[in-house]
Design a protein around this motif. Structure first.
Motif, short mmCIF file in Angstrom:
data_model
loop_
_atom_site.label_atom_id
_atom_site.label_comp_id
_atom_site.label_asym_id
_atom_site.label_seq_id
_atom_site.Cartn_x
_atom_site.Cartn_y
_atom_site.Cartn_z
N ARG A 196 -50.39 -27.07 -4.49
CA ARG A 196 -50.90 -26.08 -3.55
C ARG A 196 -50.06 -25.92 -2.30
NH1 ARG A 196 -52.51 -21.49 -4.25
NH2 ARG A 196 -50.56 -21.34 -3.14
N ASP A 197 -49.25 -26.91 -1.94
CA ASP A 197 -48.43 -26.78 -0.75
C ASP A 197 -47.15 -25.99 -1.02
OD1 ASP A 197 -47.50 -28.80 -2.40
OD2 ASP A 197 -46.58 -29.92 -0.76
N VAL A 198 -47.01 -25.48 -2.24
CA VAL A 198 -45.80 -24.75 -2.64
C VAL A 198 -46.18 -23.30 -2.97
CG1 VAL A 198 -44.02 -24.56 -4.42
CG2 VAL A 198 -44.73 -26.81 -3.58
N PRO A 199 -45.41 -22.31 -2.49
CA PRO A 199 -45.68 -20.92 -2.90
C PRO A 199 -45.58 -20.78 -4.42
CG PRO A 199 -44.18 -20.98 -1.04
CD PRO A 199 -44.32 -22.40 -1.52
N VAL A 200 -46.51 -20.07 -5.02
CA VAL A 200 -46.59 -19.99 -6.48
C VAL A 200 -46.64 -18.53 -6.93
CG1 VAL A 200 -48.01 -20.50 -8.50
CG2 VAL A 200 -47.75 -22.21 -6.71
N LEU A 201 -45.85 -18.24 -7.98
CA LEU A 201 -45.93 -16.97 -8.69
C LEU A 201 -46.78 -17.17 -9.93
CD1 LEU A 201 -43.05 -14.55 -9.64
CD2 LEU A 201 -44.43 -15.57 -11.45
N ILE A 202 -47.75 -16.30 -10.14
CA ILE A 202 -48.56 -16.32 -11.36
C ILE A 202 -48.29 -15.05 -12.14
CG2 ILE A 202 -50.89 -16.31 -12.32
CD1 ILE A 202 -51.82 -17.99 -10.00
N ALA A 203 -47.93 -15.21 -13.41
CA ALA A 203 -47.76 -14.06 -14.29
C ALA A 203 -49.12 -13.67 -14.83
CB ALA A 203 -46.81 -14.41 -15.43
N ALA A 204 -49.48 -12.41 -14.68
CA ALA A 204 -50.82 -11.98 -15.06
C ALA A 204 -50.80 -10.58 -15.62
CB ALA A 204 -51.75 -12.04 -13.83
N ALA A 205 -51.68 -10.35 -16.58
CA ALA A 205 -51.85 -9.01 -17.15
C ALA A 205 -53.32 -8.70 -17.37
CB ALA A 205 -51.07 -8.87 -18.45
N GLY A 206 -54.05 -9.64 -17.99
CA GLY A 206 -55.45 -9.43 -18.30
C GLY A 206 -56.35 -9.81 -17.15
N PRO A 207 -57.64 -9.49 -17.26
CA PRO A 207 -58.59 -9.72 -16.16
C PRO A 207 -58.69 -11.17 -15.71
CG PRO A 207 -59.54 -8.25 -17.80
CD PRO A 207 -58.25 -8.75 -18.38
N GLN A 232 -50.19 3.47 -16.00
CA GLN A 232 -50.79 2.28 -16.59
C GLN A 232 -50.63 1.06 -15.68
OE1 GLN A 232 -48.52 2.88 -20.31
NE2 GLN A 232 -50.47 2.58 -21.41
N VAL A 233 -49.46 0.95 -15.06
CA VAL A 233 -49.24 -0.14 -14.10
C VAL A 233 -50.20 0.00 -12.92
CG1 VAL A 233 -47.61 -1.11 -12.44
CG2 VAL A 233 -46.84 -0.51 -14.75
N ALA A 234 -50.37 1.22 -12.43
CA ALA A 234 -51.28 1.46 -11.31
C ALA A 234 -52.69 1.01 -11.64
CB ALA A 234 -51.26 2.93 -10.92
N ALA A 235 -53.12 1.24 -12.88
CA ALA A 235 -54.47 0.83 -13.27
C ALA A 235 -54.62 -0.69 -13.22
CB ALA A 235 -54.78 1.35 -14.67
N ARG A 236 -53.61 -1.42 -13.68
CA ARG A 236 -53.67 -2.88 -13.62
C ARG A 236 -53.67 -3.36 -12.17
NH1 ARG A 236 -52.56 -5.49 -18.61
NH2 ARG A 236 -53.35 -4.03 -20.16
N LEU A 237 -52.87 -2.71 -11.35
CA LEU A 237 -52.81 -3.12 -9.95
C LEU A 237 -54.08 -2.75 -9.19
CD1 LEU A 237 -49.06 -2.36 -9.22
CD2 LEU A 237 -50.15 -4.60 -9.38
N ASP A 238 -54.76 -1.71 -9.62
CA ASP A 238 -56.07 -1.40 -9.04
C ASP A 238 -57.05 -2.53 -9.31
OD1 ASP A 238 -55.24 1.00 -7.99
OD2 ASP A 238 -56.06 2.22 -9.62
N THR A 239 -56.97 -3.08 -10.52
CA THR A 239 -57.83 -4.22 -10.86
C THR A 239 -57.49 -5.42 -10.00
OG1 THR A 239 -58.01 -3.47 -13.15
CG2 THR A 239 -58.53 -5.77 -12.72
N LEU A 240 -56.18 -5.68 -9.81
CA LEU A 240 -55.76 -6.77 -8.94
C LEU A 240 -56.29 -6.57 -7.53
CD1 LEU A 240 -53.96 -9.31 -8.44
CD2 LEU A 240 -52.11 -7.72 -7.88
N SER A 241 -56.18 -5.36 -7.02
CA SER A 241 -56.64 -5.06 -5.66
C SER A 241 -58.14 -5.29 -5.53
CB SER A 241 -56.29 -3.62 -5.29
OG SER A 241 -54.90 -3.43 -5.24
N GLU A 242 -58.88 -4.91 -6.56
CA GLU A 242 -60.33 -5.10 -6.54
C GLU A 242 -60.68 -6.57 -6.46
OE1 GLU A 242 -64.13 -4.33 -9.54
OE2 GLU A 242 -62.29 -3.15 -9.77
N PHE A 243 -59.96 -7.38 -7.24
CA PHE A 243 -60.22 -8.82 -7.22
C PHE A 243 -59.76 -9.47 -5.91
CE2 PHE A 243 -59.72 -8.90 -12.11
CZ PHE A 243 -61.07 -8.65 -12.28
N ALA A 244 -58.64 -8.97 -5.36
CA ALA A 244 -58.02 -9.63 -4.20
C ALA A 244 -58.71 -9.32 -2.89
CB ALA A 244 -56.55 -9.24 -4.12
N GLY A 245 -59.27 -8.13 -2.76
CA GLY A 245 -59.92 -7.77 -1.51
C GLY A 245 -58.97 -7.86 -0.34
N ASP A 246 -59.35 -8.62 0.67
CA ASP A 246 -58.54 -8.74 1.88
C ASP A 246 -57.20 -9.44 1.64
OD1 ASP A 246 -60.56 -7.49 3.24
OD2 ASP A 246 -61.42 -9.33 4.07
#
Length: 268
Positions: A133-144, A169-183
């Protein structure tokens, strides 16, 4: 609109010898790429070792995994490797992790480790992220499942979608990310990978991609970037404005061809 500046990475999996690998790393650094990223498959270099060697022969280039397959190693083993590399690279190591690419189950069987169900693999990703957790992390994600996890815990999200996905199609996935991420959404750096750049490609690329890059380009797929350097620059600017994608990685085969775009956009 994202406030993240552009940065660019090279995805490189192999080289014929140590000299060639070191040369690739130095060339990426000299061309202005921010990162050298190594996949995690049995057909490529071991990512931690390859990243360490690349960091040793460079000065500013960051190195990372793109992406580590969580089922292959325990969270504790990943934390150990990550801590070592962060120290020995002077903080230039970036951990990228995911739940396993298509066909990764076959590599897991060869390695003698369990692959697990989708839910178990996502849980392994989360436990690994918590372990470092003390290290910046990239997570590869596609599904919910992974998008939800990335929204909560990632610093960088690599959108793992097929190269033929259109901007819509990318925008739709990123909309889902935005919904989950909030602030948290504005804090997340979004990465996408380019499988091919330019207008002419080697024959083996179709086999590697699993689809003809000409067909991808003709249908507006985001995984293939065509046109002049000016046109590519404008496309990437538009995608950052529309989608928030500021971190772009490219197949090492096209590192030189893409360099003029990197020179124009890196850090802006």
């Amino acid at each position: 609109m994202t406030t993240h500046p552009f940065r660019f990475g090279v995805v490189a999996a192999h080289a014929p010898n140590a000299e060639a690998w070191a040369g690739l790393a130095r060339r990426a650094e000299n061309l202005g790429y921010a990162t050298l990223l190594v996949p995690d498959t049995l057909g490529t270099f071991s990512p931690f070792t390859a990243a360490a060697v690349a960091a040793t022969v460079t000065v500013t280039l960051r190195v990372g995994t793109y992406v580590l397959s969580a089922p292959y190693r325990t969270p504790e083993a990943v934390a150990w490797e990550t801590s070592t590399l962060r120290t020995l690279t002077g903080g230039r190591f970036e951990l990228g992790i995911g739940a396993g690419r298509p066909h990764a189950e076959q590599d897991a069987a060869v390695l003698g480790v369990g692959f697990g169900t989708p839910a178990q693999r996502v849980e392994r990703v989360e436990r690994t992220v918590d372990a470092v957790r003390d290290v910046p992390v990239l997570i590869a994600a596609a599904g919910p499942r992974l998008l939800r996890l990335a929204a909560r815990k990632a610093d960088v999200v690599a959108l793992g979608v097929p190269p033929q996905f259109t901007e819509e199609q990318v925008a739709a996935r990123l909309d889902t990310l935005s919904e989950f991420a909030g602030d948290r959404r504005d804090r997340l750096e979004v990465n996408m990978n380019l499988a091919a750049v330019g207008d002419e490609w080697p024959g083996w690329l179709t086999r590697q991609m699993g689809v003809d890059p000409r067909e991808v380009a003709a249908r507006g797929g985001t995984g293939v970037l065509t046109g002049t350097a000016d046109e590519m620059v404008e496309t990437l600017r538009r995608r950052r404005d529309r989608l928030g994608v500021s971190y772009v990685s490219v197949n090492a085969q096209f590192m030189e061809e893409f360099a003029p775009v990197v020179a124009r956009l890196a850090g802006t």
